[in-house]
Design a protein around this motif. Structure first.
Motif, PDB file in Angstrom:
ATOM      1  N   CYS A  90       6.292   4.331   0.669  1.00 50.68           N
ATOM      2  CA  CYS A  90       6.355   3.044   1.357  1.00 50.68           C
ATOM      3  C   CYS A  90       7.592   2.309   0.854  1.00 50.68           C
ATOM      4  CB  CYS A  90       5.101   2.224   1.072  1.00 50.68           C
ATOM      5  SG  CYS A  90       5.020   0.705   2.018  1.00 50.68           S
ATOM      6  N   ASN A  91       8.586   2.149   1.712  1.00 52.24           N
ATOM      7  CA  ASN A  91       9.844   1.541   1.291  1.00 52.24           C
ATOM      8  C   ASN A  91      10.207   0.285   2.057  1.00 52.24           C
ATOM      9  OD1 ASN A  91      10.695   3.334  -0.765  1.00 52.24           O
ATOM     10  ND2 ASN A  91      10.969   4.864   0.821  1.00 52.24           N
ATOM     11  N   ASP A  92       9.664   0.098   3.223  1.00 49.50           N
ATOM     12  CA  ASP A  92      10.045  -1.022   4.071  1.00 49.50           C
ATOM     13  C   ASP A  92       9.191  -2.233   3.729  1.00 49.50           C
ATOM     14  OD1 ASP A  92      10.376  -1.372   7.686  1.00 49.50           O
ATOM     15  OD2 ASP A  92      10.740  -2.773   6.069  1.00 49.50           O
ATOM     16  N   GLY A  93       9.800  -3.293   3.234  1.00 49.50           N
ATOM     17  CA  GLY A  93       9.064  -4.491   2.868  1.00 49.50           C
ATOM     18  C   GLY A  93       8.397  -5.181   4.039  1.00 49.50           C
ATOM     19  N   TYR A  94       8.888  -4.960   5.248  1.00 51.21           N
ATOM     20  CA  TYR A  94       8.315  -5.614   6.421  1.00 51.21           C
ATOM     21  C   TYR A  94       7.096  -4.857   6.938  1.00 51.21           C
ATOM     22  CZ  TYR A  94       7.783  -7.250  11.199  1.00 51.21           C
ATOM     23  OH  TYR A  94       7.268  -7.729  12.359  1.00 51.21           O
ATOM     24  N   ARG A 101      -0.500   8.154   8.370  1.00 52.34           N
ATOM     25  CA  ARG A 101       0.110   8.170   7.042  1.00 52.34           C
ATOM     26  C   ARG A 101      -0.706   7.341   6.056  1.00 52.34           C
ATOM     27  NH1 ARG A 101       2.544  11.494   9.520  1.00 52.34           N
ATOM     28  NH2 ARG A 101       4.779  11.653   9.859  1.00 52.34           N
ATOM     29  N   VAL A 102      -0.653   7.751   4.793  1.00 50.49           N
ATOM     30  CA  VAL A 102      -1.056   6.937   3.661  1.00 50.49           C
ATOM     31  C   VAL A 102       0.228   6.732   2.876  1.00 50.49           C
ATOM     32  CG1 VAL A 102      -2.441   6.790   1.561  1.00 50.49           C
ATOM     33  CG2 VAL A 102      -3.387   7.924   3.580  1.00 50.49           C
ATOM     34  N   LEU A 103       0.745   5.515   2.893  1.00 51.25           N
ATOM     35  CA  LEU A 103       2.032   5.216   2.258  1.00 51.25           C
ATOM     36  C   LEU A 103       1.792   4.615   0.883  1.00 51.25           C
ATOM     37  CD1 LEU A 103       3.893   3.735   5.343  1.00 51.25           C
ATOM     38  CD2 LEU A 103       3.895   6.093   4.513  1.00 51.25           C
ATOM     39  N   ILE A 104       2.592   5.045  -0.104  1.00 50.91           N
ATOM     40  CA  ILE A 104       2.355   4.630  -1.484  1.00 50.91           C
ATOM     41  C   ILE A 104       3.601   4.006  -2.107  1.00 50.91           C
ATOM     42  CG2 ILE A 104       0.540   6.342  -1.826  1.00 50.91           C
ATOM     43  CD1 ILE A 104       2.568   8.060  -3.370  1.00 50.91           C
ATOM     44  N   GLY A 105       3.372   3.196  -3.148  1.00 46.34           N
ATOM     45  CA  GLY A 105       4.457   2.564  -3.879  1.00 46.34           C
ATOM     46  C   GLY A 105       3.914   1.735  -5.031  1.00 46.34           C
ATOM     47  N   GLU A 106       4.798   1.009  -5.693  1.00 42.15           N
ATOM     48  CA  GLU A 106       4.410   0.117  -6.784  1.00 42.15           C
ATOM     49  C   GLU A 106       3.894  -1.197  -6.198  1.00 42.15           C
ATOM     50  OE1 GLU A 106       7.727  -0.632  -9.324  1.00 42.15           O
ATOM     51  OE2 GLU A 106       7.996   1.487  -9.795  1.00 42.15           O
ATOM     52  N   PRO A 107       2.920  -1.818  -6.864  1.00 39.12           N
ATOM     53  CA  PRO A 107       2.438  -3.112  -6.359  1.00 39.12           C
ATOM     54  C   PRO A 107       3.437  -4.231  -6.600  1.00 39.12           C
ATOM     55  CG  PRO A 107       1.345  -2.574  -8.414  1.00 39.12           C
ATOM     56  CD  PRO A 107       2.184  -1.379  -8.049  1.00 39.12           C
ATOM     57  N   VAL A 108       3.472  -5.165  -5.668  1.00 37.62           N
ATOM     58  CA  VAL A 108       4.214  -6.417  -5.818  1.00 37.62           C
ATOM     59  C   VAL A 108       3.160  -7.508  -5.736  1.00 37.62           C
ATOM     60  CG1 VAL A 108       5.958  -7.955  -4.863  1.00 37.62           C
ATOM     61  CG2 VAL A 108       6.276  -5.475  -4.716  1.00 37.62           C
ATOM     62  N   TYR A 109       2.859  -8.108  -6.882  1.00 35.22           N
ATOM     63  CA  TYR A 109       1.782  -9.092  -6.952  1.00 35.22           C
ATOM     64  C   TYR A 109       2.242 -10.456  -6.456  1.00 35.22           C
ATOM     65  CZ  TYR A 109      -0.430  -5.523  -9.781  1.00 35.22           C
ATOM     66  OH  TYR A 109      -0.967  -4.338 -10.212  1.00 35.22           O
ATOM     67  N   GLY A 127       2.113  -6.846  -2.101  1.00 34.46           N
ATOM     68  CA  GLY A 127       3.067  -6.000  -1.398  1.00 34.46           C
ATOM     69  C   GLY A 127       3.277  -4.664  -2.093  1.00 34.46           C
ATOM     70  N   VAL A 128       4.253  -3.900  -1.586  1.00 31.12           N
ATOM     71  CA  VAL A 128       4.577  -2.581  -2.124  1.00 31.12           C
ATOM     72  C   VAL A 128       6.090  -2.434  -2.188  1.00 31.12           C
ATOM     73  CG1 VAL A 128       4.348  -0.095  -1.767  1.00 31.12           C
ATOM     74  CG2 VAL A 128       2.498  -1.589  -1.103  1.00 31.12           C
ATOM     75  N   LYS A 129       6.574  -1.746  -3.239  1.00 31.69           N
ATOM     76  CA  LYS A 129       8.003  -1.465  -3.378  1.00 31.69           C
ATOM     77  C   LYS A 129       8.168  -0.098  -4.050  1.00 31.69           C
ATOM     78  CE  LYS A 129       8.569  -3.615  -7.893  1.00 31.69           C
ATOM     79  NZ  LYS A 129       9.289  -4.560  -8.710  1.00 31.69           N
ATOM     80  N   ASN A 130       9.404   0.377  -4.106  1.00 28.16           N
ATOM     81  CA  ASN A 130       9.774   1.611  -4.813  1.00 28.16           C
ATOM     82  C   ASN A 130       8.945   2.822  -4.404  1.00 28.16           C
ATOM     83  OD1 ASN A 130      11.728   0.154  -6.203  1.00 28.16           O
ATOM     84  ND2 ASN A 130      10.330  -0.317  -7.877  1.00 28.16           N
ATOM     85  N   GLY A 131       8.723   2.981  -3.124  1.00 26.89           N
ATOM     86  CA  GLY A 131       7.925   4.091  -2.622  1.00 26.89           C
ATOM     87  C   GLY A 131       8.492   5.460  -2.945  1.00 26.89           C
ATOM     88  N   ASP A 132       9.816   5.604  -2.882  1.00 22.83           N
ATOM     89  CA  ASP A 132      10.419   6.908  -3.169  1.00 22.83           C
ATOM     90  C   ASP A 132      10.141   7.350  -4.600  1.00 22.83           C
ATOM     91  OD1 ASP A 132      11.486   7.445  -0.639  1.00 22.83           O
ATOM     92  OD2 ASP A 132      13.292   6.281  -1.072  1.00 22.83           O
ATOM     93  N   ALA A 133      10.288   6.451  -5.551  1.00 23.50           N
ATOM     94  CA  ALA A 133      10.059   6.793  -6.961  1.00 23.50           C
ATOM     95  C   ALA A 133       8.591   7.145  -7.202  1.00 23.50           C
ATOM     96  CB  ALA A 133      10.483   5.636  -7.859  1.00 23.50           C
TER      97      ALA A 133
END
Length: 162
Positions: A90-94, A101-109, A127-133
């Motif tokens: 999960c890379n797109d902030g919007y 799909r089940v998209l994954i990433g780091e939480p943005v609190y 939110g979610v960020k850094n999906g690639d990592a």
């Protein structure tokens, strides 16, 4: 390997979960991250239009290989109303969800201040960020589990739903 999706929020647009990755024989998850799916509905049996909603709660078989995000890619092969639901970054902030799909990433609190002046987390706005990592971490665990001939399972619960 067991992937646990512990859902905590859902509405007509998105389903939000904490995802844990457990390796066979271990006492704690090897990986914890955020996960996103399409709109929420609590169900376990198939119904017309189920593929337009998040995966059903329950325990389902996963399979590795030939995914759109990596050669090892993992997917839910078959469960009520769904076929070939892939895990991805999960890379797109919007837009944090996508059908199939089940998209994954780091939480943005996100936080707010309550009536007493305390800072409180607002899960609905997480939110979610850094999906690639994060997906790279999952991919490495998939290879490790595959080499050791582990079974691949997903468990989905709505127990901590807000």
């Amino acid at each position: 390997m067991v992937i646990k999706l512990k859902r905590y929020y859902g509405d007509e647009s998105v389903t939000k979960s904490v995802m844990e990755v457990w390796m066979e024989g271990e006492d704690s998850p090897r990986m914890v991250c955020e996960a996103r799916e399409v709109r929420y509905r609590d169900y376990a049996e198939v119904f017309p239009g189920a593929s337009k909603y998040c995966l059903p709660r329950g325990r389902w078989r996963l399979e590795c290989g030939g995914g759109p995000y990596s050669a090892m890619g993992v997917r839910v092969v078959k469960c009520p109303g769904h076929r070939q639901t892939y895990f991805g970054p999960c890379n797109d902030g919007y837009r944090q969800w996508e059908h199939g799909r089940v998209l994954i990433g780091e939480p943005v609190y996100r936080y707010y201040t309550d009536e007493e002046g305390n800072r409180v987390e607002y899960p609905k706005k997480r939110g979610v960020k850094n999906g690639d990592a994060v997906y790279e971490q999952l991919d490495a665990l998939l290879y490790e589990a595959y080499r050791s001939s582990q079974k691949f399972i997903i468990e989905i619960t709505n127990e901590k739903f807000l």
